[in-house]
Design a protein around this motif. Structure first.
Motif, PDB file in Angstrom:
ATOM      1  N   MET A   1       0.915  -1.245  -0.036  1.00 36.97           N
ATOM      2  CA  MET A   1      -0.124   0.153   0.122  1.00 36.97           C
ATOM      3  C   MET A   1       0.868   1.267  -0.202  1.00 36.97           C
ATOM      4  O   MET A   1       0.704   2.166   0.855  1.00 36.97           O
ATOM      5  CB  MET A   1      -0.990   0.078   1.238  1.00 36.97           C
ATOM      6  N   ALA A   2       1.931   1.203  -0.791  1.00 34.55           N
ATOM      7  CA  ALA A   2       2.441   2.630  -1.015  1.00 34.55           C
ATOM      8  C   ALA A   2       3.042   3.182   0.134  1.00 34.55           C
ATOM      9  O   ALA A   2       3.856   2.348   1.030  1.00 34.55           O
ATOM     10  CB  ALA A   2       1.958   3.570  -1.689  1.00 34.55           C
ATOM     11  N   GLY A   3       2.808   4.486   0.503  1.00 32.15           N
ATOM     12  CA  GLY A   3       3.290   4.924   1.981  1.00 32.15           C
ATOM     13  C   GLY A   3       2.482   4.812   3.105  1.00 32.15           C
ATOM     14  O   GLY A   3       2.586   5.203   4.297  1.00 32.15           O
ATOM     15  N   PHE A   4       1.340   3.759   3.040  1.00 30.57           N
ATOM     16  CA  PHE A   4       0.824   3.375   4.576  1.00 30.57           C
ATOM     17  C   PHE A   4       1.195   2.104   4.945  1.00 30.57           C
ATOM     18  O   PHE A   4       1.598   1.254   4.227  1.00 30.57           O
ATOM     19  CB  PHE A   4      -0.808   3.306   3.893  1.00 30.57           C
ATOM     20  N   TRP A   5       1.083   2.070   6.363  1.00 33.49           N
ATOM     21  CA  TRP A   5       1.313   0.934   7.037  1.00 33.49           C
ATOM     22  C   TRP A   5       0.309   0.756   8.177  1.00 33.49           C
ATOM     23  O   TRP A   5       0.116   1.782   9.063  1.00 33.49           O
ATOM     24  CB  TRP A   5       2.892   1.306   7.620  1.00 33.49           C
ATOM     25  N   ALA A   6      -0.233  -0.303   8.295  1.00 27.78           N
ATOM     26  CA  ALA A   6      -1.248  -0.837   9.308  1.00 27.78           C
ATOM     27  C   ALA A   6      -0.228  -1.390  10.538  1.00 27.78           C
ATOM     28  O   ALA A   6       0.297  -2.204  10.161  1.00 27.78           O
ATOM     29  CB  ALA A   6      -1.942  -1.662   8.881  1.00 27.78           C
ATOM     30  N   VAL A   7      -0.699  -0.883  11.586  1.00 23.16           N
ATOM     31  CA  VAL A   7      -0.093  -1.126  12.816  1.00 23.16           C
ATOM     32  C   VAL A   7      -0.977  -1.331  13.997  1.00 23.16           C
ATOM     33  O   VAL A   7      -2.266  -0.673  13.800  1.00 23.16           O
ATOM     34  CB  VAL A   7       1.285  -0.084  13.191  1.00 23.16           C
ATOM     35  N   ASP A   8      -0.601  -1.941  15.046  1.00 21.39           N
ATOM     36  CA  ASP A   8      -1.578  -1.983  16.272  1.00 21.39           C
ATOM     37  C   ASP A   8      -1.186  -1.080  17.169  1.00 21.39           C
ATOM     38  O   ASP A   8      -0.329   0.017  16.907  1.00 21.39           O
ATOM     39  CB  ASP A   8      -1.452  -3.268  16.919  1.00 21.39           C
ATOM     40  N   THR A   9      -2.057  -1.036  18.588  1.00 20.26           N
ATOM     41  CA  THR A   9      -1.704   0.213  19.493  1.00 20.26           C
ATOM     42  C   THR A   9      -0.408   0.074  19.834  1.00 20.26           C
ATOM     43  O   THR A   9      -0.049   1.264  20.140  1.00 20.26           O
ATOM     44  CB  THR A   9      -2.803  -0.032  20.489  1.00 20.26           C
ATOM     45  N   HIS A  10       0.163  -0.906  20.110  1.00 21.84           N
ATOM     46  CA  HIS A  10       1.573  -0.780  20.810  1.00 21.84           C
ATOM     47  C   HIS A  10       2.579   0.030  19.638  1.00 21.84           C
ATOM     48  O   HIS A  10       3.239   0.731  20.236  1.00 21.84           O
ATOM     49  CB  HIS A  10       2.140  -2.307  20.935  1.00 21.84           C
ATOM     50  N   ALA A  11       2.788  -0.330  18.316  1.00 19.67           N
ATOM     51  CA  ALA A  11       3.419  -0.047  17.510  1.00 19.67           C
ATOM     52  C   ALA A  11       3.253   1.402  17.233  1.00 19.67           C
ATOM     53  O   ALA A  11       4.010   2.422  17.177  1.00 19.67           O
ATOM     54  CB  ALA A  11       3.313  -0.702  16.187  1.00 19.67           C
ATOM     55  N   ARG A  12       1.824   1.871  17.409  1.00 22.49           N
ATOM     56  CA  ARG A  12       1.697   3.425  17.195  1.00 22.49           C
ATOM     57  C   ARG A  12       2.063   4.384  18.377  1.00 22.49           C
ATOM     58  O   ARG A  12       2.671   5.290  18.077  1.00 22.49           O
ATOM     59  CB  ARG A  12       0.071   3.418  17.083  1.00 22.49           C
ATOM     60  N   GLY A  13       1.812   3.736  19.603  1.00 19.06           N
ATOM     61  CA  GLY A  13       2.540   4.296  20.770  1.00 19.06           C
ATOM     62  C   GLY A  13       3.947   4.470  20.649  1.00 19.06           C
ATOM     63  O   GLY A  13       4.436   5.682  21.010  1.00 19.06           O
ATOM     64  N   LEU A  14       4.717   3.415  20.095  1.00 21.50           N
ATOM     65  CA  LEU A  14       6.208   3.392  20.088  1.00 21.50           C
ATOM     66  C   LEU A  14       6.695   4.559  19.121  1.00 21.50           C
ATOM     67  O   LEU A  14       7.408   5.409  19.333  1.00 21.50           O
ATOM     68  CB  LEU A  14       6.557   2.088  19.679  1.00 21.50           C
ATOM     69  N   ILE A  15       5.838   4.442  18.032  1.00 21.29           N
ATOM     70  CA  ILE A  15       6.057   5.353  16.961  1.00 21.29           C
ATOM     71  C   ILE A  15       6.073   6.896  17.549  1.00 21.29           C
ATOM     72  O   ILE A  15       6.689   7.815  17.164  1.00 21.29           O
ATOM     73  CB  ILE A  15       5.316   5.277  15.705  1.00 21.29           C
ATOM     74  N   GLU A  16       4.955   7.032  18.124  1.00 17.18           N
ATOM     75  CA  GLU A  16       4.491   8.473  18.557  1.00 17.18           C
ATOM     76  C   GLU A  16       5.478   8.899  19.677  1.00 17.18           C
ATOM     77  O   GLU A  16       5.900   9.991  19.676  1.00 17.18           O
ATOM     78  CB  GLU A  16       3.181   8.417  19.342  1.00 17.18           C
ATOM     79  N   ASN A  17       6.028   7.982  20.557  1.00 13.89           N
ATOM     80  CA  ASN A  17       7.189   8.189  21.448  1.00 13.89           C
ATOM     81  C   ASN A  17       8.481   8.552  20.710  1.00 13.89           C
ATOM     82  O   ASN A  17       9.280   9.703  21.099  1.00 13.89           O
ATOM     83  CB  ASN A  17       7.326   7.134  22.387  1.00 13.89           C
ATOM     84  N   LEU A  18       8.930   7.839  19.734  1.00 12.15           N
ATOM     85  CA  LEU A  18      10.073   8.255  18.935  1.00 12.15           C
ATOM     86  C   LEU A  18       9.984   9.718  18.177  1.00 12.15           C
ATOM     87  O   LEU A  18      11.012  10.486  18.140  1.00 12.15           O
ATOM     88  CB  LEU A  18      10.239   7.103  18.064  1.00 12.15           C
ATOM     89  N   VAL A  19       8.879   9.653  17.326  1.00  6.81           N
ATOM     90  CA  VAL A  19       8.771  10.927  16.628  1.00  6.81           C
ATOM     91  C   VAL A  19       7.479  11.502  16.789  1.00  6.81           C
ATOM     92  O   VAL A  19       6.414  11.279  15.854  1.00  6.81           O
ATOM     93  CB  VAL A  19       9.135  10.484  15.111  1.00  6.81           C
ATOM     94  N   PRO A  20       6.969  12.368  17.799  1.00  7.55           N
ATOM     95  CA  PRO A  20       5.914  12.601  18.133  1.00  7.55           C
ATOM     96  C   PRO A  20       5.236  13.380  17.023  1.00  7.55           C
ATOM     97  O   PRO A  20       5.928  14.558  16.310  1.00  7.55           O
ATOM     98  CB  PRO A  20       5.912  13.733  19.330  1.00  7.55           C
ATOM     99  N   GLY A  21       3.853  13.150  16.637  1.00  7.07           N
ATOM    100  CA  GLY A  21       3.283  13.931  15.585  1.00  7.07           C
ATOM    101  C   GLY A  21       3.571  13.781  14.061  1.00  7.07           C
ATOM    102  O   GLY A  21       3.179  14.132  13.225  1.00  7.07           O
ATOM    103  N   ARG A  22       4.742  13.028  13.905  1.00  5.52           N
ATOM    104  CA  ARG A  22       5.279  12.759  12.388  1.00  5.52           C
ATOM    105  C   ARG A  22       4.508  11.769  11.610  1.00  5.52           C
ATOM    106  O   ARG A  22       4.338  11.892  10.359  1.00  5.52           O
ATOM    107  CB  ARG A  22       6.661  12.300  12.498  1.00  5.52           C
ATOM    108  N   HIS A  23       3.922  10.912  12.215  1.00  6.62           N
ATOM    109  CA  HIS A  23       3.250   9.655  11.519  1.00  6.62           C
ATOM    110  C   HIS A  23       1.957   9.603  12.265  1.00  6.62           C
ATOM    111  O   HIS A  23       1.469   8.503  12.859  1.00  6.62           O
ATOM    112  CB  HIS A  23       4.058   8.332  11.487  1.00  6.62           C
ATOM    113  N   PRO A  24       0.943  10.542  12.212  1.00  3.34           N
ATOM    114  CA  PRO A  24      -0.404  10.331  12.756  1.00  3.34           C
ATOM    115  C   PRO A  24      -1.123   9.123  12.177  1.00  3.34           C
ATOM    116  O   PRO A  24      -0.840   8.763  11.247  1.00  3.34           O
ATOM    117  CB  PRO A  24      -1.209  11.543  12.565  1.00  3.34           C
TER     118      PRO A  24
END
Length: 133
Positions: free
Chosen positions: A1-24
């Protein structure tokens, strides 16, 4: 799906902690044709919009997309042998999820992100790549 990635809650939280607001993440539900959910738990669709260009073609199992043999501007990684080598000097230290400019169907993550996913036991279709620090 090109630039989209489906993730679960844990992965989303980790991404948000690493780079806040970059990958909503946009909340999504995977369903069968009748609308019945396939999986339990929340899922999010992330837009992986950061691009880098650091793959070393000669050291990577990849093929040129037909029609781009001369320019090599469109490449695809061999799914059976996902051996990828990057030039660590070309990696941006503040980018933890990205797509390659010429390898548009693949997603990549930093070692920091990979290690944190492993620590949390988050399962994603990821492989370590050679050359990364």
């Amino acid at each position: 799906m090109a630039g989209f990635w489906a993730v679960d809650t844990h992965a989303r939280g980790l991404i948000e902690n690493l780079v806040p607001g970059r990958h909503p993440g946009l909340p999504i539900t995977f369903t069968i044709w009748s609308g019945e959910p396939i999986e339990s738990g929340e899922r999010f669709l992330l837009n992986v919009y950061c691009h880098q260009s650091n793959i070393i073609d000669d050291m990577t199992h990849a093929a040129v997309v037909p029609g781009f043999e001369v320019t090599r501007e469109r490449m695809i990684i061999d799914d059976l042998f996902p051996d990828v080598t990057v030039d660590p000097n070309k990696l941006s230290p503040d980018i933890h999820m990205w797509r390659e400019d010429r390898y548009l169907t693949s997603h990549f993550v930093s070692d920091t992100f990979y290690d944190r996913l492993s620590d949390l036991d988050v399962k994603l279709p990821l492989h370590r790549i050679k050359g990364q620090k």
